[in-house]
Design an enzyme around this catalytic site. Structure first.
Site, PDB file in Angstrom:
ATOM      1  N   ASP A   1     -86.913 -18.672 -13.530  1.00 22.08           N
ATOM      2  CA  ASP A   1     -88.360 -18.454 -13.636  1.00 22.08           C
ATOM      3  C   ASP A   1     -88.596 -17.034 -14.163  1.00 22.08           C
ATOM      4  OD1 ASP A   1     -91.116 -19.239 -11.422  1.00 22.08           O
ATOM      5  OD2 ASP A   1     -91.082 -17.930 -13.155  1.00 22.08           O
TER       6      ASP A   1
ATOM      7  N   ASP B   1     -92.253 -21.084 -18.749  1.00 28.98           N
ATOM      8  CA  ASP B   1     -91.422 -19.985 -18.243  1.00 28.98           C
ATOM      9  C   ASP B   1     -90.433 -20.407 -17.153  1.00 28.98           C
ATOM     10  OD1 ASP B   1     -92.943 -20.064 -15.825  1.00 28.98           O
ATOM     11  OD2 ASP B   1     -92.628 -17.913 -15.598  1.00 28.98           O
ATOM     12  N   GLU B   2     -90.264 -21.697 -16.989  1.00 28.46           N
ATOM     13  CA  GLU B   2     -89.468 -22.158 -15.849  1.00 28.46           C
ATOM     14  C   GLU B   2     -88.596 -23.336 -16.252  1.00 28.46           C
ATOM     15  OE1 GLU B   2     -91.039 -23.602 -11.653  1.00 28.46           O
ATOM     16  OE2 GLU B   2     -92.584 -22.696 -12.877  1.00 28.46           O
TER      17      GLU B   2
HETATM   18  N1  DCP Z   1    -100.118 -19.612 -15.824  1.00 27.66           N
HETATM   19  C1  DCP Z   1    -101.436 -19.913 -16.121  1.00 27.66           C
HETATM   20  N2  DCP Z   1    -102.316 -20.277 -15.131  1.00 27.66           N
HETATM   21  C2  DCP Z   1    -101.899 -20.369 -13.851  1.00 27.66           C
HETATM   22  C3  DCP Z   1    -100.560 -20.078 -13.519  1.00 27.66           C
HETATM   23  C4  DCP Z   1     -99.696 -19.701 -14.527  1.00 27.66           C
HETATM   24  O1  DCP Z   1    -101.816 -19.842 -17.292  1.00 27.66           O
HETATM   25  N3  DCP Z   1    -102.756 -20.724 -12.888  1.00 27.66           N
HETATM   26  C5  DCP Z   1     -99.208 -19.179 -16.887  1.00 27.66           C
HETATM   27  C6  DCP Z   1     -99.152 -17.682 -16.955  1.00 27.66           C
HETATM   28  C7  DCP Z   1     -97.808 -17.321 -16.383  1.00 27.66           C
HETATM   29  C8  DCP Z   1     -96.970 -18.543 -16.663  1.00 27.66           C
HETATM   30  O2  DCP Z   1     -97.890 -19.634 -16.663  1.00 27.66           O
HETATM   31  O3  DCP Z   1     -97.292 -16.145 -16.972  1.00 27.66           O
HETATM   32  C9  DCP Z   1     -95.883 -18.765 -15.652  1.00 27.66           C
HETATM   33  O4  DCP Z   1     -96.392 -18.996 -14.358  1.00 27.66           O
HETATM   34  P1  DCP Z   1     -95.688 -18.433 -13.056  1.00 27.66           P
HETATM   35  O5  DCP Z   1     -96.319 -19.119 -11.896  1.00 27.66           O
HETATM   36  O6  DCP Z   1     -94.205 -18.488 -13.187  1.00 27.66           O
HETATM   37  O7  DCP Z   1     -96.176 -16.918 -12.983  1.00 27.66           O
HETATM   38  P2  DCP Z   1     -95.609 -15.651 -13.695  1.00 27.66           P
HETATM   39  O8  DCP Z   1     -94.396 -15.933 -14.516  1.00 27.66           O
HETATM   40  O9  DCP Z   1     -96.741 -15.020 -14.447  1.00 27.66           O
HETATM   41  O10 DCP Z   1     -95.258 -14.699 -12.492  1.00 27.66           O
HETATM   42  P3  DCP Z   1     -93.988 -14.727 -11.505  1.00 27.66           P
HETATM   43  O11 DCP Z   1     -93.293 -13.439 -11.749  1.00 27.66           O
HETATM   44  O12 DCP Z   1     -94.559 -14.828 -10.144  1.00 27.66           O
HETATM   45  O13 DCP Z   1     -93.169 -15.923 -11.888  1.00 27.66           O
HETATM   46 MG    MG Z   2     -92.786 -16.999 -13.749  1.00 28.15          MG
END
Ligand code: DCP
Ligand code: MG
Length: 366
Positions: A8, A102-103
């Site tokens: 992730d 991203d996962e």
């Molecule tokens: N995303 C989005 N709306 C949401 C959740 C996520 O558009 N409600 C998008 C933005 C994030 C990406 O998906 O960058 C990946 O989601 P993650 O939950 O993995 O969050 P992040 O990668 O941003 O943060 P973390 O470091 O907690 O994984």
């Molecule tokens: Mg993430």
């Protein structure tokens, strides 16, 4: 015993924007719209300290953090980075299942790198993502998807955590129920009222009781709280077509302008296709969105990638509207699916939930 890695990326969209613009590095940053009605997609760790998080309305975020720098979403860019990162993962195993941009889950049970050490493979993948793309990722390593996903959150950001087979039983016992994917606020509150806080607490209930209390999800919970998860890592969906399209900052006024752009799109398509040499091209197609958002497509059967074929399709499609063009796309469709691919598609059509816990009966007997 399987070896599963869950990777992730750390604050993915925000991390990409910070990489692209170093001026953002030390500031609280959120990616999302800045209108009154927008919500935040994600925030960097600095902004999170102020309580800014994904899905929060932008105006709330600005109240919590008045210095917040809002960056507009550039989804095409994030998709491109996502593909680059996936390409790294696919060097270690064919069994890569993306969950979002991203996962992804990786099944490395049969991987040969690092003598099959999933921990070292995860470390190397993260190192390469950082070296090549200046982004950090976190990873979880364990014997199934559930535990790998829990583990990837354990040392986030920029860390990794392995739950070894012999640790599983102990590990799940102390695991708070909110760590189980699918246990949201409402379920959590209900469980708390039942005196359930950890997976060990949950293990006290019979399967019948779980289903009674939590419906279909109860049956899954019965397994998850014991650290059991038999879901397979399903590699990427079968692709039926591949295309490249671009929305232009300024509309393309006429056919000549469209023709001038075509070779660039063609080249991009060609490059993306090279990585998929195993796919048989069956047809070519062109997509046009005119300035008034009317969209048209034209296609023809053609098995060899060809610029002149696209050129004639372009003329055909353009002549249907004869007006300025906002978006142009070129793509190819692939030949009928192999038996194996069809099987994949069939599996997808079934209710995935039903499929997730096929061995329930086995454990019911315990
Ligand atoms: N995303 C989005 N709306 C949401 C959740 C996520 O558009 N409600 C998008 C933005 C994030 C990406 O998906 O960058 C990946 O989601 P993650 O939950 O993995 O969050 P992040 O990668 O941003 O943060 P973390 O470091 O907690 O994984
Ligand atoms: Mg993430």
């Amino acid at each position: 015993m399987r070896k599963i890695i869950h990777i992730d990326m750390d604050c993915f969209y925000a991390a990409i924007e910070m990489r692209e613009n170093p001026l953002l590095r030390d500031k609280p940053v959120a990616v999302g719209g800045d209108s009154l009605r927008s919500v935040i997609c994600t925030a960097n760790y600095k902004a999170r300290q102020y309580g800014v998080h994904a899905a929060m309305p932008t105006r709330h975020a600005l109240k919590r953090c008045p210095d917040l720098v809002l960056v507009p979403v550039r989804i095409q860019l994030y998709k491109k980075v996502s593909e680059q990162i996936r390409a790294i993962m696919q060097e270690y195993t064919d069994l890569v299942e993306p969950l979002s941009l991203d996962e992804a889950y990786l099944d490395v049970t049969n991987a040969t790198h690092h003598n099959g050490s999933a921990t070292l493979i995860a470390q190397e993948i993260r190192y390469r993502i950082f070296q090549q793309h200046a982004l950090t990722a976190s990873a979880g390593i364990s014997i199934n998807k559930f535990l790998a996903k829990v583990a990837s959150d354990w040392e986030k950001p920029n860390g990794q955590f392995t739950i070894y087979p012999e640790q599983v039983v102990q590990f799940v016992k102390q695991l708070p129920i909110r760590k189980i994917f699918g246990v949201g606020k409402v379920t959590q509150e209900k469980m708390h009222r039942m005196g359930v806080h950890t997976c060990l607490d949950l293990q006290r209930f019979s399967l019948t009781k779980m289903v009674e209390e939590f419906g279909k999800f109860g049956a899954q919970l019965y397994q998850l709280c014991r650290g059991i998860d038999e879901r397979e890592v399903k590699p990427h969906r079968v692709r039926k077509s591949l295309s490249v399209e671009e929305t232009f900052e300024q509309d393309l006024a006429d056919m000549q302008a469209c023709s001038a752009i075509l070779p660039k799109l063609f080249l991009e398509l060609q490059q993306r296709l090279q990585k998929r040499a195993e796919l048989n091209i069956h047809k070519h197609f062109i997509k046009i969105k005119f300035h008034d958002f009317k969209t048209t497509t034209a296609e023809v059967v053609a098995t060899q990638l060809s610029l002149p074929v696209f050129q004639s399709l372009l003329e055909k499609a353009f002549n249907r509207g004869h007006k300025a063009v906002r978006l142009l796309g070129v793509g190819v469709g692939f030949k009928e699916l192999t038996a194996e691919a069809q099987e994949d598609l069939f599996a997808l059509k079934n209710d995935e939930d039903e499929q997730k816990f096929p061995n329930l009966l086995k454990h019911q007997a315990l």
